[in-house]
Scaffold this active site. Structure first.
Site, PDB file in Angstrom:
ATOM      1  CB  SER A  26      31.772  48.531  51.252  1.00  0.00           C
ATOM      2  OG  SER A  26      31.416  49.816  51.546  1.00  0.00           O
ATOM      3  CE1 TYR A  43      33.607  50.366  46.464  1.00  0.00           C
ATOM      4  CE2 TYR A  43      32.168  51.297  48.086  1.00  0.00           C
ATOM      5  CZ  TYR A  43      33.549  50.720  47.856  1.00  0.00           C
ATOM      6  OH  TYR A  43      34.448  50.298  48.675  1.00  0.00           O
TER       7      TYR A  43
HETATM    8  P1  NAD Z   1      43.297  51.808  45.577  1.00  0.00           P
HETATM    9  O1  NAD Z   1      42.327  52.310  44.330  1.00  0.00           O
HETATM   10  O2  NAD Z   1      44.274  52.373  46.215  1.00  0.00           O
HETATM   11  O3  NAD Z   1      43.556  50.340  45.046  1.00  0.00           O
HETATM   12  C1  NAD Z   1      42.857  49.648  44.270  1.00  0.00           C
HETATM   13  C2  NAD Z   1      43.845  49.061  43.249  1.00  0.00           C
HETATM   14  O4  NAD Z   1      43.231  48.162  42.345  1.00  0.00           O
HETATM   15  C3  NAD Z   1      44.625  49.995  42.392  1.00  0.00           C
HETATM   16  O5  NAD Z   1      46.013  49.716  42.637  1.00  0.00           O
HETATM   17  C4  NAD Z   1      44.280  49.699  41.009  1.00  0.00           C
HETATM   18  O6  NAD Z   1      45.226  49.937  39.824  1.00  0.00           O
HETATM   19  C5  NAD Z   1      43.970  48.188  41.052  1.00  0.00           C
HETATM   20  N1  NAD Z   1      43.110  47.825  39.836  1.00  0.00           N
HETATM   21  C6  NAD Z   1      41.781  48.363  39.370  1.00  0.00           C
HETATM   22  N2  NAD Z   1      41.329  47.925  38.381  1.00  0.00           N
HETATM   23  C7  NAD Z   1      41.990  46.707  38.251  1.00  0.00           C
HETATM   24  C8  NAD Z   1      42.005  45.446  37.215  1.00  0.00           C
HETATM   25  N3  NAD Z   1      41.001  45.735  36.554  1.00  0.00           N
HETATM   26  N4  NAD Z   1      42.765  44.712  37.427  1.00  0.00           N
HETATM   27  C9  NAD Z   1      43.689  44.636  38.371  1.00  0.00           C
HETATM   28  N5  NAD Z   1      43.968  45.803  39.413  1.00  0.00           N
HETATM   29  C10 NAD Z   1      43.104  46.748  39.269  1.00  0.00           C
HETATM   30  O7  NAD Z   1      41.966  51.401  46.687  1.00  0.00           O
HETATM   31  P2  NAD Z   1      41.897  50.973  48.193  1.00  0.00           P
HETATM   32  O8  NAD Z   1      41.364  52.223  48.919  1.00  0.00           O
HETATM   33  O9  NAD Z   1      43.170  50.348  48.597  1.00  0.00           O
HETATM   34  O10 NAD Z   1      40.736  49.866  48.198  1.00  0.00           O
HETATM   35  C11 NAD Z   1      40.908  48.417  48.025  1.00  0.00           C
HETATM   36  C12 NAD Z   1      39.583  47.919  48.298  1.00  0.00           C
HETATM   37  O11 NAD Z   1      38.984  48.109  49.581  1.00  0.00           O
HETATM   38  C13 NAD Z   1      38.509  48.014  47.219  1.00  0.00           C
HETATM   39  O12 NAD Z   1      37.869  47.004  47.052  1.00  0.00           O
HETATM   40  C14 NAD Z   1      37.666  49.174  47.859  1.00  0.00           C
HETATM   41  O13 NAD Z   1      36.502  49.259  47.366  1.00  0.00           O
HETATM   42  C15 NAD Z   1      37.771  48.556  49.266  1.00  0.00           C
HETATM   43  N6  NAD Z   1      37.380  49.573  50.425  1.00  0.00           N
HETATM   44  C16 NAD Z   1      37.963  50.666  50.504  1.00  0.00           C
HETATM   45  C17 NAD Z   1      37.594  51.834  51.508  1.00  0.00           C
HETATM   46  C18 NAD Z   1      38.267  52.847  51.998  1.00  0.00           C
HETATM   47  O14 NAD Z   1      37.891  53.518  52.726  1.00  0.00           O
HETATM   48  N7  NAD Z   1      39.308  53.058  51.285  1.00  0.00           N
HETATM   49  C19 NAD Z   1      36.523  51.428  52.259  1.00  0.00           C
HETATM   50  C20 NAD Z   1      35.610  50.123  52.068  1.00  0.00           C
HETATM   51  C21 NAD Z   1      36.358  49.290  51.035  1.00  0.00           C
END
Ligand code: NAD
Length: 271
Positions: free
Chosen positions: A152, A165
């Site tokens: 991130s 985080y």
């Molecule tokens: P999201 O919440 O839409 O998806 C995350 C998924 O992980 C969900 O479907 C959830 O059910 C699943 N999950 C949660 N705990 C779990 C577990 N213990 N075992 C298995 N599955 C599990 O999030 P996103 O926005 O798609 O983000 C995905 C990744 O990208 C994350 O690592 C997030 O930190 C990272 N990220 C997102 C952004 C952003 O701006 N959206 C920015 C930087 C990094």
């Protein structure tokens, strides 16, 4: 698709595939001819995802799995090996922040809820390390594979209000370098480990802090855009090409990198 960027026929395990970014990457992978194993803890989301992937003719299976439970992951690995006989790619996408682990603007650091700190650091860091151990073991036996983690912008410099985080994502950047080194020393160019560092994409984890209920930008998201030279948020499809590239033969000499996909956020001082 030019052969050098091809992932056709590869078996790709995607954790958090029920989510926003994991779902988009999973779709791009089946479109590129990969066989996708979608893993999530949410059955309903997983069902939606598998229908979406198979409706477009993709080869995909969904398996409920918890990235924090080694035994559950070992069962998943056995199921994949019984079906497809190998695991070529692991995308550690499960992760995210939680409202309870985000400090309110008027909250002091010493008021932080320890239970939420533990949940967020564990989901992001251990939730990347444990699947890498279990599916990485299969790759070690094959002496080939590619692992992609998600870091991130919070790993580069401090982003206010999200201590757990940020610490966990910084750990993921370091773990990416560590595991890349370990795998290359043992297996040469067979197993590569890289990460993406996304800038700001609107996802379930951050929608409430970036977008007001009336759809306007919050003060925080205005600050984000002011430090993003491209002056916009990422579209959820804009990680897909970078992930595919890092998993493809085109990246055969690339391991241990954390690639920003951020509209210039990490390059810009803000001045
Ligand atoms: P999201 O919440 O839409 O998806 C995350 C998924 O992980 C969900 O479907 C959830 O059910 C699943 N999950 C949660 N705990 C779990 C577990 N213990 N075992 C298995 N599955 C599990 O999030 P996103 O926005 O798609 O983000 C995905 C990744 O990208 C994350 O690592 C997030 O930190 C990272 N990220 C997102 C952004 C952003 O701006 N959206 C920015 C930087 C990094």
């Amino acid at each position: 698709m030019n052969e050098i960027f091809s992932i056709a026929g590869k078996v790709a395990v995607i954790t958090g595939a029920g989510g926003v970014l994991g779902g988009s990457i999973a779709k791009s992978f089946v479109e590129a001819g990969a066989k996708v194993v979608a893993i999530d803890i949410r059955q309903e989301q997983l069902d939606v995802r598998i229908k979406e992937l198979t409706d477009i003719g993709g080869e995909a299976i969904g398996i409920i799995g918890n990235v924090l439970d080694i035994e559950s992951l070992e069962k998943v690995a056995q199921e994949i090996l019984a079906k497809w006989g190998r695991i070529d790619i692991l995308l550690n996408i499960a992760g995210g922040n939680m409202p309870g682990a985000t400090l309110a603007p008027d909250q002091a650091f010493h008021d932080m809820k320890i239970s939420d700190w533990e949940k967020v650091t564990s989901l992001n860091l251990n939730g990347t390390v444990y699947p890498s151990m279990v599916f990485g073991k299969v790759m070690s036996e094959q002496k080939s594979g590619s692992i992609i983690n998600i870091s991130s912008m919070a790993a580069y410099s401090a982003i206010t209000r999200v201590p757990g985080y940020s610490v966990a994502k910084t750990g993921i950047s370091n773990f990416t370098q560590w595991l890349a080194t370990e795998m290359a020393l043992k297996y040469g160019d067979g197993i590569r480990v890289n990460a993406l560092a996304p800038g700001f994409f609107i996802g379930d984890q951050n929608r409430a802090v970036l977008i007001n209920p009336d759809g306007s930008l919050t003060e925080r998201s205005q600050k984000v855009l002011a430090k993003t030279p491209m002056n916009r948020f990422g579209d959820i499809t804009e990680l897909n090409g970078a992930v595919q590239f890092l998993c493809s033969p085109a990246a055969s000499f690339i391991t241990g990198v954390v690639l920003p996909v951020d509209g210039g956020f990490s390059a810009f001082s803000g001045v």
